[in-house]
Design an enzyme around this catalytic site. Structure first.
Site, PDB file in Angstrom:
ATOM      1  N   HIS A   1      24.649  34.662   2.759  1.00  0.00           N
ATOM      2  CA  HIS A   1      24.509  33.279   3.178  1.00  0.00           C
ATOM      3  C   HIS A   1      24.013  32.408   2.027  1.00  0.00           C
ATOM      4  O   HIS A   1      23.601  32.878   0.971  1.00  0.00           O
ATOM      5  CB  HIS A   1      23.576  33.174   4.389  1.00  0.00           C
ATOM      6  CG  HIS A   1      22.138  33.535   4.110  1.00  0.00           C
ATOM      7  ND1 HIS A   1      21.214  32.628   3.649  1.00  0.00           N
ATOM      8  CD2 HIS A   1      21.473  34.711   4.237  1.00  0.00           C
ATOM      9  CE1 HIS A   1      20.040  33.208   3.512  1.00  0.00           C
ATOM     10  NE2 HIS A   1      20.167  34.484   3.854  1.00  0.00           N
TER      11      HIS A   1
ATOM     12  N   CYS B   1      18.574  40.021   3.736  1.00  0.00           N
ATOM     13  CA  CYS B   1      19.909  39.448   3.605  1.00  0.00           C
ATOM     14  C   CYS B   1      20.154  39.020   2.164  1.00  0.00           C
ATOM     15  O   CYS B   1      19.230  38.940   1.358  1.00  0.00           O
ATOM     16  CB  CYS B   1      20.072  38.262   4.551  1.00  0.00           C
ATOM     17  SG  CYS B   1      20.246  38.743   6.288  1.00  0.00           S
TER      18      CYS B   1
END
Length: 441
Positions: free
Chosen positions: A311, A330
């Site tokens: 992301h 992440c």
């Protein structure tokens, strides 16, 4: 949606998205095809000629070039069986030796308990079944060539192999061998287009037809419980202007829910909306799309039990740091909107210059709309989250990378131990679910 496009800051489509139509193919051994014409005694034991057994013995003698140890395959026993001539002993020993070589060349020698946070399930054991590979090698009289066809196809494996042949430094040789084996933990063929990130390098590559199209700096998980695991997943969609549902560990545990409910002005400025269930009192907080959203302006939808994804981030200054092991697990990606637009183009089934242009225009419009939009990826786009401490960098130079999570030691130690038979294909290690990627740094 049609398809996307470009250096997002200028509102243009990324240049040179696709490699030339014709990419010269490297010379490779014949593709493996189950073609058993020799009647096996059992699926695990097949009939061997003296000539084929000698060819196998020669492979064992040279297997050190692939970073494996000839002693693991008991060459003295195979040599004795050859000397004894045709018969059950030769069939048993040669079949066992061949099977061990297939397993190690196809799946890797390192046992699962030495592969820390490795959750990739290698499909090659099903694609190239040992009995079928053996039958083909014997029916075609190509023992050496068939075994060679199991080598990883990625050019980084060949680069490590060449380096192994040119160094006598013991410690360096061990590190090369460990990283050659890591390539065997993955599928032999990674596909025609894919994303691959080497966590310790802090880099992401978009690859099409073995050509690196573009590279992006990354921010990965901090060492410890939030260290990024190794995965092989598939991008199913690109989410522009994502929302972020805040986990209860922050809503309740860190008091964010009460803060949002008690400070509506601050909450609105930060993009938070809270709802309270009138019966249970349960508070849900969702951060709306916007420049301050913790996921930035793009998220790749790649469902997996670890809740790991790639992301954007509003803290883009952190990409200038040398040590970028800073996230909650992440992977934050540099130039994320450019990547998202590019993937939307490559993920279109009708990929022509006209559709690429239309998709580029539409994706730019969507990404600047400020509205949550999910664009499905129609063509396969695998994502490989890997961990190599030696390999080629984005400039193509072979180098070492810092072992930021301490994952080398168990792999290196496994090479000092006897070869382990009947190894598990899946890890029994706990999957640590990453519940947030809050910008706390």
């Amino acid at each position: 949606m049609a398809l996307p496009g470009a250096a997002f800051a200028q509102g243009k489509a990324p240049a040179n998205l696709l490699p030339p139509e014709s990419v010269p193919a490297a010379a490779t051994p014949p593709a493996l095809q189950p073609a058993p014409t020799v009647q096996p005694i059992t699926p695990d034991v097949q009939r061997w000629s003296i000539a084929d057994a000698r060819a196998l013995l020669q492979v064992v003698g040279g297997i050190g070039a692939e970073g494996l140890d000839p002693a693991d395959y008991k060459p003295a026993e195979l040599e004795a069986a050859i000397a004894g001539g045709h018969g059950e002993a030769l069939d048993q020993v040669a079949s066992r030796t061949f099977a061990w070589l297939v397993e190690d060349l196809r799946d890797g020698r390192t046992p699962m308990d030495a592969r820390r946070q490795w959750f990739v399930v290698d499909p090659d054991a099903d694609r190239y079944r040992t009995a079928d590979v053996m039958a083909q090698a014997l029916s075609s009289r190509t023992v050496a060539q068939t075994l060679a066809s199991l080598h990883p196809e990625h050019p980084d494996y060949a680069a490590l192999r060449a380096e192994l042949a040119n160094t006598q430094d013991a410690a360096k040789r061990k590190l090369i061998r460990a990283n050659m084996d890591r390539w065997r933990w993955l599928a032999k063929d990674l596909g025609t287009q894919y994303l691959i990130t080497n966590v310790p390098e802090y880099q992401l590559r978009l690859t099409v037809n073995d050509k690196i199209i573009s590279t992006y700096k990354t921010i990965v998980g901090k060492p410890g419980r939030t260290a990024t695991p190794q995965l092989a997943e598939t991008v199913e969609g690109v989410i522009f202007n994502p929302t972020w549902t805040v986990p209860q560990s922050i809503v309740k545990g860190e008091g964010l829910g009460a803060k949002v409910l008690g400070n509506p002005g601050w909450a609105k400025a930060a993009g938070y909306k809270a709802t309270r269930d009138p019966k249970s009192g349960f508070v849900t907080v969702v951060q709306q799309p916007g420049a301050n959203n913790s996921l930035g302006l793009m998220k790749l939808d790649m469902p997996n039990p670890h809740a790991i994804f790639l992301h954007d981030t509003p803290s883009r200054n952190l990409f200038n740091a040398e040590n970028r092991a800073l996230s909650h697990g992440c992977i934050r990606t540099e130039r994320a909107q450019e990547l998202a637009i590019t993937l939307a183009i490559l993920g279109n089934l009708a990929n022509t210059p006209e559709t690429r242009k239309a998709a580029a225009d539409e994706a730019v419009a969507i990404s600047t709309s400020g509205k949550y939009t999910r664009v499905p990826i129609q063509k396969s786009m695998p994502v490989y989250i890997t961990y190599f401490t030696m390999g080629r960098d984005i400039e193509g130079n072979l180098r070492t990378f810092s072992d930021i999570y301490g994952r080398d030691a168990p792999v290196l130690a496994s090479f000092d131990k006897p070869r382990q038979e009947n190894r598990a294909r899946r890890t029994s290690e706990e999957a640590v679910e990453i519940v947030d990627d809050l910008q706390t740094i």
